[in-house]
Design a protein around this motif. Structure first.
Motif, PDB file in Angstrom:
ATOM      1  N   ALA A 198     -48.398  -3.396 -23.523  1.00 25.57           N
ATOM      2  CA  ALA A 198     -49.745  -2.890 -23.236  1.00 25.57           C
ATOM      3  C   ALA A 198     -50.726  -4.052 -23.106  1.00 25.57           C
ATOM      4  CB  ALA A 198     -50.199  -1.954 -24.346  1.00 25.57           C
ATOM      5  N   GLY A 199     -51.581  -3.978 -22.083  1.00 25.02           N
ATOM      6  CA  GLY A 199     -52.637  -4.957 -21.902  1.00 25.02           C
ATOM      7  C   GLY A 199     -52.220  -6.267 -21.262  1.00 25.02           C
ATOM      8  N   VAL A 200     -50.942  -6.457 -20.958  1.00 30.01           N
ATOM      9  CA  VAL A 200     -50.469  -7.708 -20.357  1.00 30.01           C
ATOM     10  C   VAL A 200     -50.749  -7.677 -18.851  1.00 30.01           C
ATOM     11  CG1 VAL A 200     -48.428  -9.107 -19.814  1.00 30.01           C
ATOM     12  CG2 VAL A 200     -48.717  -8.142 -22.108  1.00 30.01           C
ATOM     13  N   LYS A 201     -51.530  -8.649 -18.376  1.00 34.35           N
ATOM     14  CA  LYS A 201     -51.848  -8.756 -16.952  1.00 34.35           C
ATOM     15  C   LYS A 201     -50.620  -9.301 -16.230  1.00 34.35           C
ATOM     16  CE  LYS A 201     -55.248 -10.768 -13.771  1.00 34.35           C
ATOM     17  NZ  LYS A 201     -56.414 -11.675 -13.665  1.00 34.35           N
ATOM     18  N   HIS A 202     -50.184  -8.599 -15.195  1.00 37.71           N
ATOM     19  CA  HIS A 202     -48.944  -8.954 -14.520  1.00 37.71           C
ATOM     20  C   HIS A 202     -48.911  -8.399 -13.098  1.00 37.71           C
ATOM     21  CE1 HIS A 202     -48.224  -4.818 -15.746  1.00 37.71           C
ATOM     22  NE2 HIS A 202     -47.237  -4.775 -14.842  1.00 37.71           N
ATOM     23  N   TRP A 203     -47.887  -8.805 -12.353  1.00 41.92           N
ATOM     24  CA  TRP A 203     -47.579  -8.211 -11.052  1.00 41.92           C
ATOM     25  C   TRP A 203     -46.062  -8.162 -10.920  1.00 41.92           C
ATOM     26  CZ3 TRP A 203     -44.631 -10.758  -7.423  1.00 41.92           C
ATOM     27  CH2 TRP A 203     -44.516 -12.130  -7.551  1.00 41.92           C
ATOM     28  N   HIS A 204     -45.581  -7.348  -9.977  1.00 45.02           N
ATOM     29  CA  HIS A 204     -44.147  -7.292  -9.681  1.00 45.02           C
ATOM     30  C   HIS A 204     -43.976  -6.896  -8.230  1.00 45.02           C
ATOM     31  CE1 HIS A 204     -44.778  -2.994 -10.926  1.00 45.02           C
ATOM     32  NE2 HIS A 204     -45.430  -3.575 -11.916  1.00 45.02           N
ATOM     33  N   GLY A 205     -42.866  -7.332  -7.657  1.00 46.97           N
ATOM     34  CA  GLY A 205     -42.597  -7.011  -6.265  1.00 46.97           C
ATOM     35  C   GLY A 205     -41.317  -7.640  -5.784  1.00 46.97           C
ATOM     36  N   ALA A 206     -41.090  -7.532  -4.484  1.00 46.50           N
ATOM     37  CA  ALA A 206     -39.863  -8.025  -3.872  1.00 46.50           C
ATOM     38  C   ALA A 206     -39.875  -9.543  -3.725  1.00 46.50           C
ATOM     39  CB  ALA A 206     -39.679  -7.375  -2.500  1.00 46.50           C
ATOM     40  N   ALA A 207     -38.685 -10.116  -3.647  1.00 44.85           N
ATOM     41  CA  ALA A 207     -38.544 -11.533  -3.328  1.00 44.85           C
ATOM     42  C   ALA A 207     -38.917 -11.735  -1.855  1.00 44.85           C
ATOM     43  CB  ALA A 207     -37.109 -11.984  -3.592  1.00 44.85           C
ATOM     44  N   GLN A 208     -39.107 -12.973  -1.459  1.00 51.26           N
ATOM     45  CA  GLN A 208     -39.541 -13.279  -0.097  1.00 51.26           C
ATOM     46  C   GLN A 208     -38.554 -12.788   0.960  1.00 51.26           C
ATOM     47  OE1 GLN A 208     -42.584 -14.639   0.564  1.00 51.26           O
ATOM     48  NE2 GLN A 208     -42.165 -14.212   2.700  1.00 51.26           N
ATOM     49  N   ALA A 209     -37.259 -12.935   0.706  1.00 48.54           N
ATOM     50  CA  ALA A 209     -36.257 -12.597   1.718  1.00 48.54           C
ATOM     51  C   ALA A 209     -35.505 -11.304   1.446  1.00 48.54           C
ATOM     52  CB  ALA A 209     -35.257 -13.751   1.837  1.00 48.54           C
ATOM     53  N   ASN A 210     -35.853 -10.599   0.361  1.00 50.86           N
ATOM     54  CA  ASN A 210     -35.126  -9.395  -0.017  1.00 50.86           C
ATOM     55  C   ASN A 210     -36.077  -8.268  -0.386  1.00 50.86           C
ATOM     56  OD1 ASN A 210     -33.520 -11.884  -1.395  1.00 50.86           O
ATOM     57  ND2 ASN A 210     -32.126 -10.452  -0.402  1.00 50.86           N
ATOM     58  N   GLY A 211     -35.718  -7.057  -0.031  1.00 48.76           N
ATOM     59  CA  GLY A 211     -36.450  -5.901  -0.519  1.00 48.76           C
ATOM     60  C   GLY A 211     -36.064  -5.635  -1.962  1.00 48.76           C
ATOM     61  N   MET A 212     -36.824  -4.794  -2.624  1.00 47.09           N
ATOM     62  CA  MET A 212     -36.541  -4.430  -4.009  1.00 47.09           C
ATOM     63  C   MET A 212     -37.084  -3.037  -4.262  1.00 47.09           C
ATOM     64  SD  MET A 212     -37.878  -4.346  -7.473  1.00 47.09           S
ATOM     65  CE  MET A 212     -39.365  -5.302  -7.463  1.00 47.09           C
ATOM     66  N   ARG A 213     -36.355  -2.279  -5.039  1.00 44.91           N
ATOM     67  CA  ARG A 213     -36.791  -0.935  -5.410  1.00 44.91           C
ATOM     68  C   ARG A 213     -36.698  -0.788  -6.916  1.00 44.91           C
ATOM     69  NH1 ARG A 213     -35.153   4.747  -2.681  1.00 44.91           N
ATOM     70  NH2 ARG A 213     -33.704   4.979  -4.379  1.00 44.91           N
ATOM     71  N   HIS A 214     -37.725  -0.191  -7.501  1.00 49.64           N
ATOM     72  CA  HIS A 214     -37.673   0.071  -8.940  1.00 49.64           C
ATOM     73  C   HIS A 214     -38.351   1.384  -9.287  1.00 49.64           C
ATOM     74  CE1 HIS A 214     -41.881  -0.906  -9.458  1.00 49.64           C
ATOM     75  NE2 HIS A 214     -41.735  -2.221  -9.412  1.00 49.64           N
ATOM     76  N   LEU A 215     -37.936   1.910 -10.408  1.00 53.45           N
ATOM     77  CA  LEU A 215     -38.591   3.061 -11.012  1.00 53.45           C
ATOM     78  C   LEU A 215     -39.607   2.483 -11.972  1.00 53.45           C
ATOM     79  CD1 LEU A 215     -38.398   6.150 -11.042  1.00 53.45           C
ATOM     80  CD2 LEU A 215     -36.827   5.946 -12.962  1.00 53.45           C
TER      81      LEU A 215
END
Length: 153
Positions: free
Chosen positions: A111-128
């Motif tokens: 809780a409260g941790v500033k962050h981001w997440h996403g795909a790598a430059q050359a690969n897609g990514m999917r998450h729940l």
């Protein structure tokens, strides 16, 4: 013995017939939405997963990131759980190096941790992505992640 089994079976059937606390949202009833430009960079498709009044308790979304796509910086009032289902990507806490995540990884963000997440430059990514609601809010969105921040190791 036979009567006992019949009685037990009948009570199970009665319980099942009277159970009304379960609600099912059939697959495909919630349309896929594109991540809002103020909260995502690049192409991110979000499928909200909810049934009944579950959204008042938490937010669950299956997010498909195209290569290079990512969230903006953000926090969660009760934390966030990510379950990576496909591909490869990154997650980064503000002030820390980015970390690789890939299919099968499970990530907890406090809780409260500033962050981001996403795909790598050359690969897609999917998450729940699972976040819980506190005071009517599951996320506090901040500024977009710049290309320089995304590319930094």
């Amino acid at each position: 013995m036979k009567n006992t089994l019949v009685a037990a079976g009948a009570s199970l059937l009665v319980g099942a017939a009277t159970a009304q606390g379960i609600q099912i949202a059939p697959a495909g009833t919630t349309p896929t939405i594109l991540g809002a430009a103020q909260n995502f960079s690049g192409h991110a498709a979000v499928d909200i997963q909810s049934a009944g009044n579950s959204r008042k308790h938490g937010s669950v979304g299956m997010v498909a990131f195209a290569p290079g796509a990512r969230t903006a910086w953000h926090t969660h009032p009760v934390g966030q759980l990510l379950i990576v289902t496909d591909g490869k990507g990154w997650v980064q806490e503000d002030g820390q190096p980015r970390r690789e995540i890939k299919a099968g990884d499970v990530v907890w963000i406090e809780a409260g941790v500033k962050h981001w997440h996403g795909a790598a430059q050359a690969n897609g990514m999917r998450h729940l992505a699972i976040a819980y609601v506190k005071d009517g809010q599951s996320a506090d969105w901040k500024e977009l992640v710049s290309d320089a921040q995304y590319d930094a190791r």
